[in-house]
Design an enzyme around this catalytic site. Structure first.
Site, mmCIF file in Angstrom:
data_model
loop_
_atom_site.group_PDB
_atom_site.id
_atom_site.type_symbol
_atom_site.label_atom_id
_atom_site.label_comp_id
_atom_site.label_asym_id
_atom_site.label_seq_id
_atom_site.Cartn_x
_atom_site.Cartn_y
_atom_site.Cartn_z
ATOM 1 N N LYS A 48 23.042 33.159 -1.013
ATOM 2 C CA LYS A 48 24.224 32.536 -0.144
ATOM 3 C C LYS A 48 25.164 31.604 -0.755
ATOM 4 O O LYS A 48 26.206 31.676 -0.550
ATOM 5 C CB LYS A 48 23.611 31.897 0.977
ATOM 6 C CG LYS A 48 22.543 32.609 1.850
ATOM 7 C CD LYS A 48 21.826 32.076 2.813
ATOM 8 C CE LYS A 48 21.101 33.088 3.920
ATOM 9 N NZ LYS A 48 20.040 33.698 3.248
ATOM 10 N N LYS A 104 22.012 28.251 8.616
ATOM 11 C CA LYS A 104 20.892 29.240 8.204
ATOM 12 C C LYS A 104 20.402 28.460 6.956
ATOM 13 O O LYS A 104 20.986 27.761 6.281
ATOM 14 C CB LYS A 104 21.381 30.899 7.860
ATOM 15 C CG LYS A 104 22.614 30.676 6.924
ATOM 16 C CD LYS A 104 23.053 32.191 6.912
ATOM 17 C CE LYS A 104 24.444 32.301 6.188
ATOM 18 N NZ LYS A 104 25.140 33.645 6.169
ATOM 19 N N ARG A 122 26.830 46.065 4.628
ATOM 20 C CA ARG A 122 26.555 46.109 3.380
ATOM 21 C C ARG A 122 26.998 47.033 2.198
ATOM 22 O O ARG A 122 27.083 48.173 2.597
ATOM 23 C CB ARG A 122 25.055 46.540 3.355
ATOM 24 C CG ARG A 122 24.099 46.636 1.825
ATOM 25 C CD ARG A 122 24.403 45.505 1.056
ATOM 26 N NE ARG A 122 23.722 44.212 1.353
ATOM 27 C CZ ARG A 122 22.575 44.355 1.523
ATOM 28 N NH1 ARG A 122 21.465 44.917 1.136
ATOM 29 N NH2 ARG A 122 22.071 43.084 2.165
ATOM 30 N N ARG A 162 25.576 47.279 9.832
ATOM 31 C CA ARG A 162 24.348 47.011 10.543
ATOM 32 C C ARG A 162 24.578 46.276 11.712
ATOM 33 O O ARG A 162 25.304 45.021 11.570
ATOM 34 C CB ARG A 162 23.362 46.000 9.449
ATOM 35 C CG ARG A 162 22.911 46.998 8.331
ATOM 36 C CD ARG A 162 22.516 46.028 7.368
ATOM 37 N NE ARG A 162 23.396 45.083 6.780
ATOM 38 C CZ ARG A 162 23.245 44.358 6.151
ATOM 39 N NH1 ARG A 162 21.956 43.902 5.447
ATOM 40 N NH2 ARG A 162 24.327 43.387 5.531
ATOM 41 N N ARG A 174 22.495 38.600 14.956
ATOM 42 C CA ARG A 174 21.999 39.273 13.363
ATOM 43 C C ARG A 174 22.014 40.671 13.264
ATOM 44 O O ARG A 174 21.390 41.238 14.299
ATOM 45 C CB ARG A 174 20.652 38.680 13.041
ATOM 46 C CG ARG A 174 20.393 37.062 13.252
ATOM 47 C CD ARG A 174 18.888 36.769 13.105
ATOM 48 N NE ARG A 174 18.278 37.260 14.385
ATOM 49 C CZ ARG A 174 17.004 37.046 14.247
ATOM 50 N NH1 ARG A 174 16.135 36.584 13.291
ATOM 51 N NH2 ARG A 174 16.194 37.720 15.259
ATOM 52 N N ASP A 201 27.500 41.515 1.468
ATOM 53 C CA ASP A 201 27.472 41.199 2.886
ATOM 54 C C ASP A 201 28.744 41.091 3.329
ATOM 55 O O ASP A 201 29.191 39.799 3.060
ATOM 56 C CB ASP A 201 26.417 40.488 3.485
ATOM 57 C CG ASP A 201 25.056 41.208 3.299
ATOM 58 O OD1 ASP A 201 24.950 42.338 2.835
ATOM 59 O OD2 ASP A 201 24.007 40.486 3.515
ATOM 60 N N GLU A 220 27.449 36.854 1.964
ATOM 61 C CA GLU A 220 26.197 36.865 1.122
ATOM 62 C C GLU A 220 26.679 37.865 -0.070
ATOM 63 O O GLU A 220 27.065 38.754 0.086
ATOM 64 C CB GLU A 220 25.063 37.185 1.585
ATOM 65 C CG GLU A 220 24.445 36.099 2.796
ATOM 66 C CD GLU A 220 23.190 36.210 3.293
ATOM 67 O OE1 GLU A 220 22.304 36.930 2.599
ATOM 68 O OE2 GLU A 220 22.889 35.726 4.342
ATOM 69 N N ASN A 271 23.804 39.770 -2.457
ATOM 70 C CA ASN A 271 22.502 40.256 -2.596
ATOM 71 C C ASN A 271 22.273 40.721 -4.026
ATOM 72 O O ASN A 271 22.729 41.631 -4.268
ATOM 73 C CB ASN A 271 21.874 41.231 -1.529
ATOM 74 C CG ASN A 271 21.876 40.477 -0.321
ATOM 75 O OD1 ASN A 271 20.854 40.025 0.260
ATOM 76 N ND2 ASN A 271 23.111 40.766 0.519
#
Length: 318
Positions: free
Chosen positions: A126, A161, A211, A226, A234, A274, A282, A284
Site C-alpha cells: 500500500k 484500511k 489487476r 474484480r 471491495r 491495482d 496498491e 502487489n
C-alpha cells in the site's frame, strides 16, 4: 541449456487448482524446460551462513485430480538453484521477513530470486503506491486519530484500511455521515498505536478493481476487473467479487509507464498493480494473482512471459 527453478510457496496440496497463479507459473516453467524443486517456508534455513532448503523434485500437471507429484526430500544449497520464486501469500509477518533474509543469502551465492528479497521487504504494497502520487487518489497514512478524522472531514467519503491487510480484509467505507468513524479508527489504529491508510473513496469501484500484471516492466495488455457484489465496496475475489477480463485503457498504460522504471530498478520482475477508475491504489509484489483468469479469457501465456524474462536474466549472468 537446462535451468533449475525452486518455488517457495504455501502447501501445494491446498491450492485452488482452477485459479492458482503459482501453479500456472510452474506449468509454464516446466514447458520451458526448467527442472522444478518444491519448498515450503518451513523448509528454508541457514547453515553457517549458507542458504539451505529441504527440497523435493517437482512435476506439475494440468489435471484437477492430480496437479503435482514430488520426489524424495533432500537438503540442498539454495544458491546452486538457478532461480527461486518466492510465492508465499501474505500475511507479511516476521517469518516472511526471515525467509527473505535466507533468500538474500541464496542471492549472494548466485541464485536469481523473483521477486528480489530486499524489494519484498522495502515495498509495502500500500505504501509503495504512494511513491507515485501523480497516479494515486488523495490519501493519508497516519495513526493520529484526529488527523484521520480531519481527512474524513475534508473528503467526506473515505476508505480506511490497514497497511498489512490482504484479500480485502479490514477495509472500511466511511460515508459522509461519519457513522462509526470513531470505532473504526480506534480499531484499525489500535487506539493510535498502528499506522493505517485513509483514501478518498473512488466510486468507479462499482466497475471493478482492476489487476494489471507487469512482467519485467512490461504490462500484460489485459487486466482482470474484480467487480464487487451488490452493496459491497471491495472487489477482491476473496471478498466475493467476480472477475471480468478486459483490455487495458490508455490511463492504465500511462500508470504502468509511471511505475515500470522503478519496478525494474528494484528487481521486481512480476508485479500486480491495482487500479480503480483513474487511480493506482496498491502495488502487489509478494504474490500477484489473476494469471489464470486473464489467460483463459484472452489466450495469453503470462507464465511464459515471466519464464522468458527470467531466462534472459540467467543468460546475462553466464
Amino acid at each position: 541449456m537446462s535451468y533449475s527453478l525452486g518455488v517457495v510457496m504455501d502447501p501445494i496440496t491446498e491450492i485452488h487448482f482452477k485459479k492458482d497463479t503459482t501453479l500456472a507459473l510452474l506449468q509454464a516453467a516446466q514447458r520451458e524446460g526448467f527442472d522444478l524443486y518444491y519448498f515450503e517456508q518451513s523448509d528454508l534455513y541457514l547453515d553457517r551462513g549458507r542458504a539451505m532448503g529441504r527440497g523435493r523434485p517437482l512435476r506439475v500437471f494440468n489435471d484437477p485430480a492430480r496437479w503435482f507429484e514430488t520426489g524424495d526430500v533432500a537438503d540442498m544449497p539454495l544458491g546452486t538453484i538457478d532461480v527461486l520464486l518466492m510465492r508465499v501469500d501474505p500475511p507479511f509477518d516476521n517469518e516472511y521477513i526471515y525467509s527473505t533474509y535466507i533468500l538474500e543469502a541464496a542471492e549472494r551465492e548466485g541464485a536469481l530470486v523473483v521477486n528480489k528479497p530486499q524489494a519484498l521487504r522495502d515495498c509495502n504494497e500500500k505504501i509503495f503506491a504512494t511513491t507515485f502520487p501523480q497516479c494515486c487518489p488523495p490519501l493519508i497514512v497516519s495513526r493520529d486519530m484526529q488527523r484521520l478524522r480531519e481527512f474524513h472531514k475534508s473528503h467526506k467519503d473515505v476508505i480506511f484500511k490497514p497497511l498489512d491487510g490482504m484479500g480485502g480484509s479490514g477495509i472500511f467505507h466511511c460515508k459522509p455521515d461519519g457513522a462509526n468513524l470513531g470505532t473504526i479508527l480506534e480499531m484499525l489504529t489500535d487506539n493510535g498505536r498502528r499506522q493505517i491508510m485513509g483514501q478518498r473513496y473512488i466510486p468507479e469501484i462499482t466497475n471493478g478493481d482492476k489487476r494489471i500484471l507487469v512482467v519485467d516492466g512490461q504490462a500484460v495488455p489485459y487486466c482482470l476487473a474484480r467487480i464487487p457484489e451488490a452493496g459491497e465496496t471491495r472487489g477482491n475475489l476473496a471478498a466475493g467479487g467476480r472477475g471480468e477480463a478486459r483490455p487495458l485503457s490508455d490511463r492504465d498504460r500511462w500508470i504502468v509507464e509511471q511505475v515500470a522504471p522503478t519496478l525494474k530498478e528494484k528487481g521486481l520482475l512480476f508485479v500486480g498493480l491495482d487500479v480503480i477508475g483513474e487511480y493506482l491504489t496498491e502495488i502487489n509484489v509478494t504474490s500477484p494473482t489473476c494469471v489464470r483468469e486473464i489467460d483463459a479469457a484472452y489466450g495469453t501465456d503470462i507464465g511464459g512471459l515471466l519464464m522468458r524474462a527470467i531466462t534472459d536474466r540467467l543468460k546475462k549472468k553466464e
